[in-house]
Design an enzyme around this catalytic site. Structure first.
Site, short mmCIF file in Angstrom:
data_model
loop_
_atom_site.label_atom_id
_atom_site.label_comp_id
_atom_site.label_asym_id
_atom_site.label_seq_id
_atom_site.Cartn_x
_atom_site.Cartn_y
_atom_site.Cartn_z
N ASP A 188 0.62 -1.07 0.12
CA ASP A 188 0.06 -0.01 -0.01
C ASP A 188 0.69 1.22 -0.08
O ASP A 188 0.75 2.36 -0.65
CB ASP A 188 -0.95 0.01 1.30
N LYS B 36 1.51 4.41 -2.82
CA LYS B 36 1.37 5.79 -2.55
C LYS B 36 2.52 6.57 -2.94
O LYS B 36 2.54 7.68 -3.61
CB LYS B 36 0.99 5.90 -0.84
#
Length: 814
Positions: free
Chosen positions: A677, A681
């Site tokens: 994740d 980003k």
């Protein structure tokens, strides 16, 4: 004297006819002429029966029976029993004559225009007699008059031309002597000088009433219909449309020409010369103001008075170098169309004389192509003119207003509004009077175009956003709650009207074109149809709303793969789903290009930092000319929550479980804890900084044991966390001994990116980062030593939902 005309819906049945009687009965004293259409739908039945008879099909008789039953039922419901016998006898006699005419058409196997007019005229003959007898039976001082004895025409059947000299003379003589105060006539019908029945064509009943009003110098012509006047747009397509209180003859003619069916434009001609006012009223809402039509209207400042359209239009284009400078080409072109009885509704010609383009009915296009190609066969063979080009399934949309000529920039405003909504304009035309601006567009775009233009010109700058929401779980439900809570505030303060038109979760989906009531959305969704991504997308495209926004609250890769289709259809995309923007750079780049090409914003602020304005700030830095040198960040609210709560008094398993239950992690916590994740980003931030980077280029220094990374589901993953508790405690102890805190840090510098767990010492900007907060340090050419810092809550359903909401408001303010 007043003249009142009541259309087919106003006299469709006995209940409606009683409303007509009440309206007439409440008028002031003086003579009143009541012109009525056939009972609603009867004219169509007469045409159908004639067609069947001419094809020698016995089914015509059942249509005739249906017509008979309609009229007899109406008589029995309106006329007292003691008076019914005479009325029924007259009506049955007329129906017998009609039956004879249809039998004649059946026997000879054809129908002539003359016979067709005679058959179709029975609709008004029957309705006007029944209504006059109803008025008389109710005590009104009324009388029936056959319109064929008043209105005289030539013998062009189907659309006869009126002999106004003889008609005016007949009307003046009759109305001067008739003693009754209410005279009932049938509209649409007339007769030739030889006594043959004729009809006045489309809108004939309106035309009949105008002819009589002009002949007797009526004080006013009232046209009663099923809507409360002429509207700013078609209310069936534009829910915000409203009645126009006052309009000029010319404006009314333009609007009616361009499809405003409440009034047929030739109706105005007879009263125009006599300066007789027209009022459009609603039979079913007689108290409504309606629309007043006069020679001039004095509403100053109103540039556009209405928006109208004509559907089922085709374009016919003649072009070629042999047209330039050659006299007579236009004459030949229009002459051949005229001879083929093809009506032209729009004309435009290039100033170079290289082409002529006209708009005609879709139904005439094949005939038009054939006759024009035949007429220019010589020039086509020699290559001087190309074979005629045709396009079907189009529509004309028009702005109308007397004062448009005194307002600059209306054309630009119209076309930019259509352009913003990806409505392609095929042809533009503007009359020399500057009373209308017309554009030909695709028929499928009519509703969107009408609503977009109406919003621009009539709705006090209130912009409607039409949302289609995929995913209504933790984040999605919070988002819907926020929209419901802020709806009134947005409309009052930001002039934004947000409607949720479609909604889906993994099981069910629903659509409501008037907007899903957010107070009861859960109940409605549970009762919806089975969810299907393809059907959902097809429905969104089919609705073709202006300012459409697809909102993705899922973490689904399959949903992210649909973004390009939405964008290609000018549907904006707002998402918290990071998969698309962290996919292959080619896909990310294509989505950005599609957003620009189709003027459909693609916003994903919540991909990084939930509701924090990280991406938006970065965009402003880049577009203002700054250059990013380095990014350092704690980008996982879930990992920050985990390491802020993990210590030697807790277990790593329990803290991660708590983070999942409170909505800080993805449904699959391994996505967060593995670093994937955070990789996504920092990849997105690097790309938004102008760098071409793939996720494989990012170094991931994972702290998870290989056993945890290899698990296939949440059950296995949480079991592995319990098993490896000692390893996690060792990480904590090592950091504590160094008087540091554990933070999962992402970094980008010199084209390279990395993520991993780091020991952060006291005094560092990351050290005191609490809870689930995120922090980003942007080192740029303008901020080389002291970075720009963005810090705040970076996880949680509420803040993520608010970030999605903020993106939608950004689109509304574009």
């Amino acid at each position: 004297m007043q003249v009142l005309k009541f259309g087919g819906t106003s006299v469709a049945n006995s209940k409606n006819i009683s409303l007509v009687k009440d309206i007439v009965g409440q008028l002031k004293k003086g003579k009143t002429v009541v012109v009525v259409s056939a009972l609603g739908g009867v004219t169509d039945l007469l045409i159908e029966s004639a067609s069947l008879a001419s094809k020698q099909l016995d089914a015509y008789a059942s249509i005739l029976k249906k017509i008979e039953d309609r009229h007899i039922k109406t008589i029995k419901e309106l006329i007292p029993i003691k008076r019914q016998s005479r009325v029924l006898s007259r009506i049955k006699s007329e129906l017998n004559t009609l039956e004879t005419l249809l039998e004649g058409a059946f026997l000879i196997g054809e129908i002539t225009p003359k016979l067709s007019d005679k058959i179709v005229s029975f609709g008004e003959l029957l309705s006007s007699f029944i209504i006059s007898e109803y008025f008389i039976s109710d005590g009104m001082n009324a009388v029936y008059k056959d319109s064929r004895e008043l209105i005289i025409t030539n013998e062009v059947y189907g659309k006869a031309a009126v002999d106004f000299s003889k008609t005016d003379s007949n009307c003046r003589a009759f109305f001067k002597k008739v003693p009754e105060s209410t005279i009932v006539l049938g509209g649409f019908i007339a007769s030739s000088e030889n006594g043959n029945a004729t009809t006045l064509g489309r809108g004939g009943s309106d035309y009949s009433s105008a002819i009589i009003a002009a002949a007797v110098q009526a004080t006013e012509l009232q046209i009663w219909t099923d809507v409360s006047g002429m509207f700013t747009a078609n209310p069936k397509l534009v829910k915000q449309a409203r009645a126009i209180p006052h309009i000029s003859y010319e404006e009314a003619m333009e609007l009616s020409h361009f499809g405003a069916k409440v009034l047929y434009s030739p109706t105005i001609q007879p009263v125009l010369a006599k300066d007789i006012n027209i009022v459009i009223k609603n039979t079913f809402e007689p108290e409504a103001e309606g629309t007043l039509i006069t020679k001039t209207q004095n509403e100053k400042g109103k540039s556009v008075r209405g928006i109208s359209h004509i559907e089922n239009i085709a374009l016919l284009s003649l072009e070629g170098p042999g047209m330039v400078g050659i006299p007579g080409i236009s004459k030949r072109f229009f002459e051949v169309l005229s001879q083929a009885e093809i009506s032209v509704v729009l004309i435009t010609q290039a100033s170079s004389e290289h082409s002529i383009c006209v708009g005609i009915s879709d139904a005439d296009i094949e005939k038009a192509v054939a006759v024009v190609n035949a007429a220019f066969e010589y020039e086509i063979e020699r290559g001087k003119i190309q074979p005629v080009i045709s396009e079907k399934n189009l529509a004309i949309i028009a702005l109308v207003g007397d004062n448009m000529k005194s307002h600059q920039g209306l054309s630009g405003k119209m076309f930019s509004t259509l352009g913003r909504n990806n409505v392609n304009i095929r042809v533009i035309a503007q009359g020399a009077s500057e009373r209308n601006i017309s554009a030909v567009i695709d028929k499928s775009d009519v509703k969107k175009a009408l609503n977009a233009l109406h919003e621009e010109f009539f709705e006090e700058n209130i912009k409607q956003l039409n949302l289609f929401v995929m995913g209504v779980g933790n984040v999605g439900s919070k988002f819907l709650k926020q929209v419901h809570q802020q709806k009134k505030y947005l409309k009052d303060n930001l002039k934004l009207n947000i409607r949720i038109i479609g909604m889906s979760n993994s099981r069910k989906m629903i659509f409501d074109e008037s907007g899903i009531p957010l107070k009861y959305w859960e109940e409605q969704l549970n009762n919806g149809e089975k969810a299907n991504r393809e059907k959902f997308m097809s429905r969104v495209k089919e609705l073709n709303y202006r300012n459409s926004i697809f909102v993705d609250n899922t973490a689904s890769s399959e949903v992210s793969e649909t973004y390009n289709t939405y964008l290609r259809n000018s549907i904006s995309v707002v998402t918290c789903n990071k998969i698309a923007c962290s996919s292959a750079f080619e896909n990310y780049s294509e989505l950005k290009q599609l957003a620009r090409k189709y003027n459909a914003p693609f916003l994903f602020e919540t991909n990084v930092g939930a509701g924090l304005p990280i991406i938006d700030t970065l965009k402003h830095l880049i577009v203002s000319g700054d250059k990013v040198l380095k990014i350092q960040a704690v980008l996982s609210g879930s990992l920050n929550f985990v390491f802020n709560n993990f210590n030697d008094q807790t277990t790593f398993h329990d803290v991660v479980k708590q983070a999942q239950e409170e909505g800080y992690t993805e449904p699959d916590p391994k996505i967060d804890l593995s670093g994937v994740d955070v990789m996504r980003k920092i990849l997105i931030l690097a790309r938004e900084s102008g760098n071409e980077l793939e996720i494989e280029d990012i170094a991931n220094n994972s702290f998870l044991p290989k056993e945890s990374l290899a698990t296939k589901n949440n059950t296995e993953f949480f079991a592995s966390l319990k098993k490896n508790e000692a390893a996690f405690q060792k990480l904590y102890k090592t950091a504590a001994e160094a008087n540091s805190k554990l933070k999962y840090v992402a970094q980008f510098e010199n084209g390279k990116a990395s993520v991993g767990l780091q020991q952060i010492p006291k005094g560092h900007d990351f050290y005191n980062l609490e809870g689930s907060d995120n922090i980003v340090l942007f080192y740029t050419e303008r901020y080389p030593n002291q970075p720009m810092i963005i810090k705040g809550a970076g996880a949680g359903a509420d803040v993520t939902a608010s970030g999605i909401f903020a993106d939608i408001i950004r689109i509304g303010n574009f």
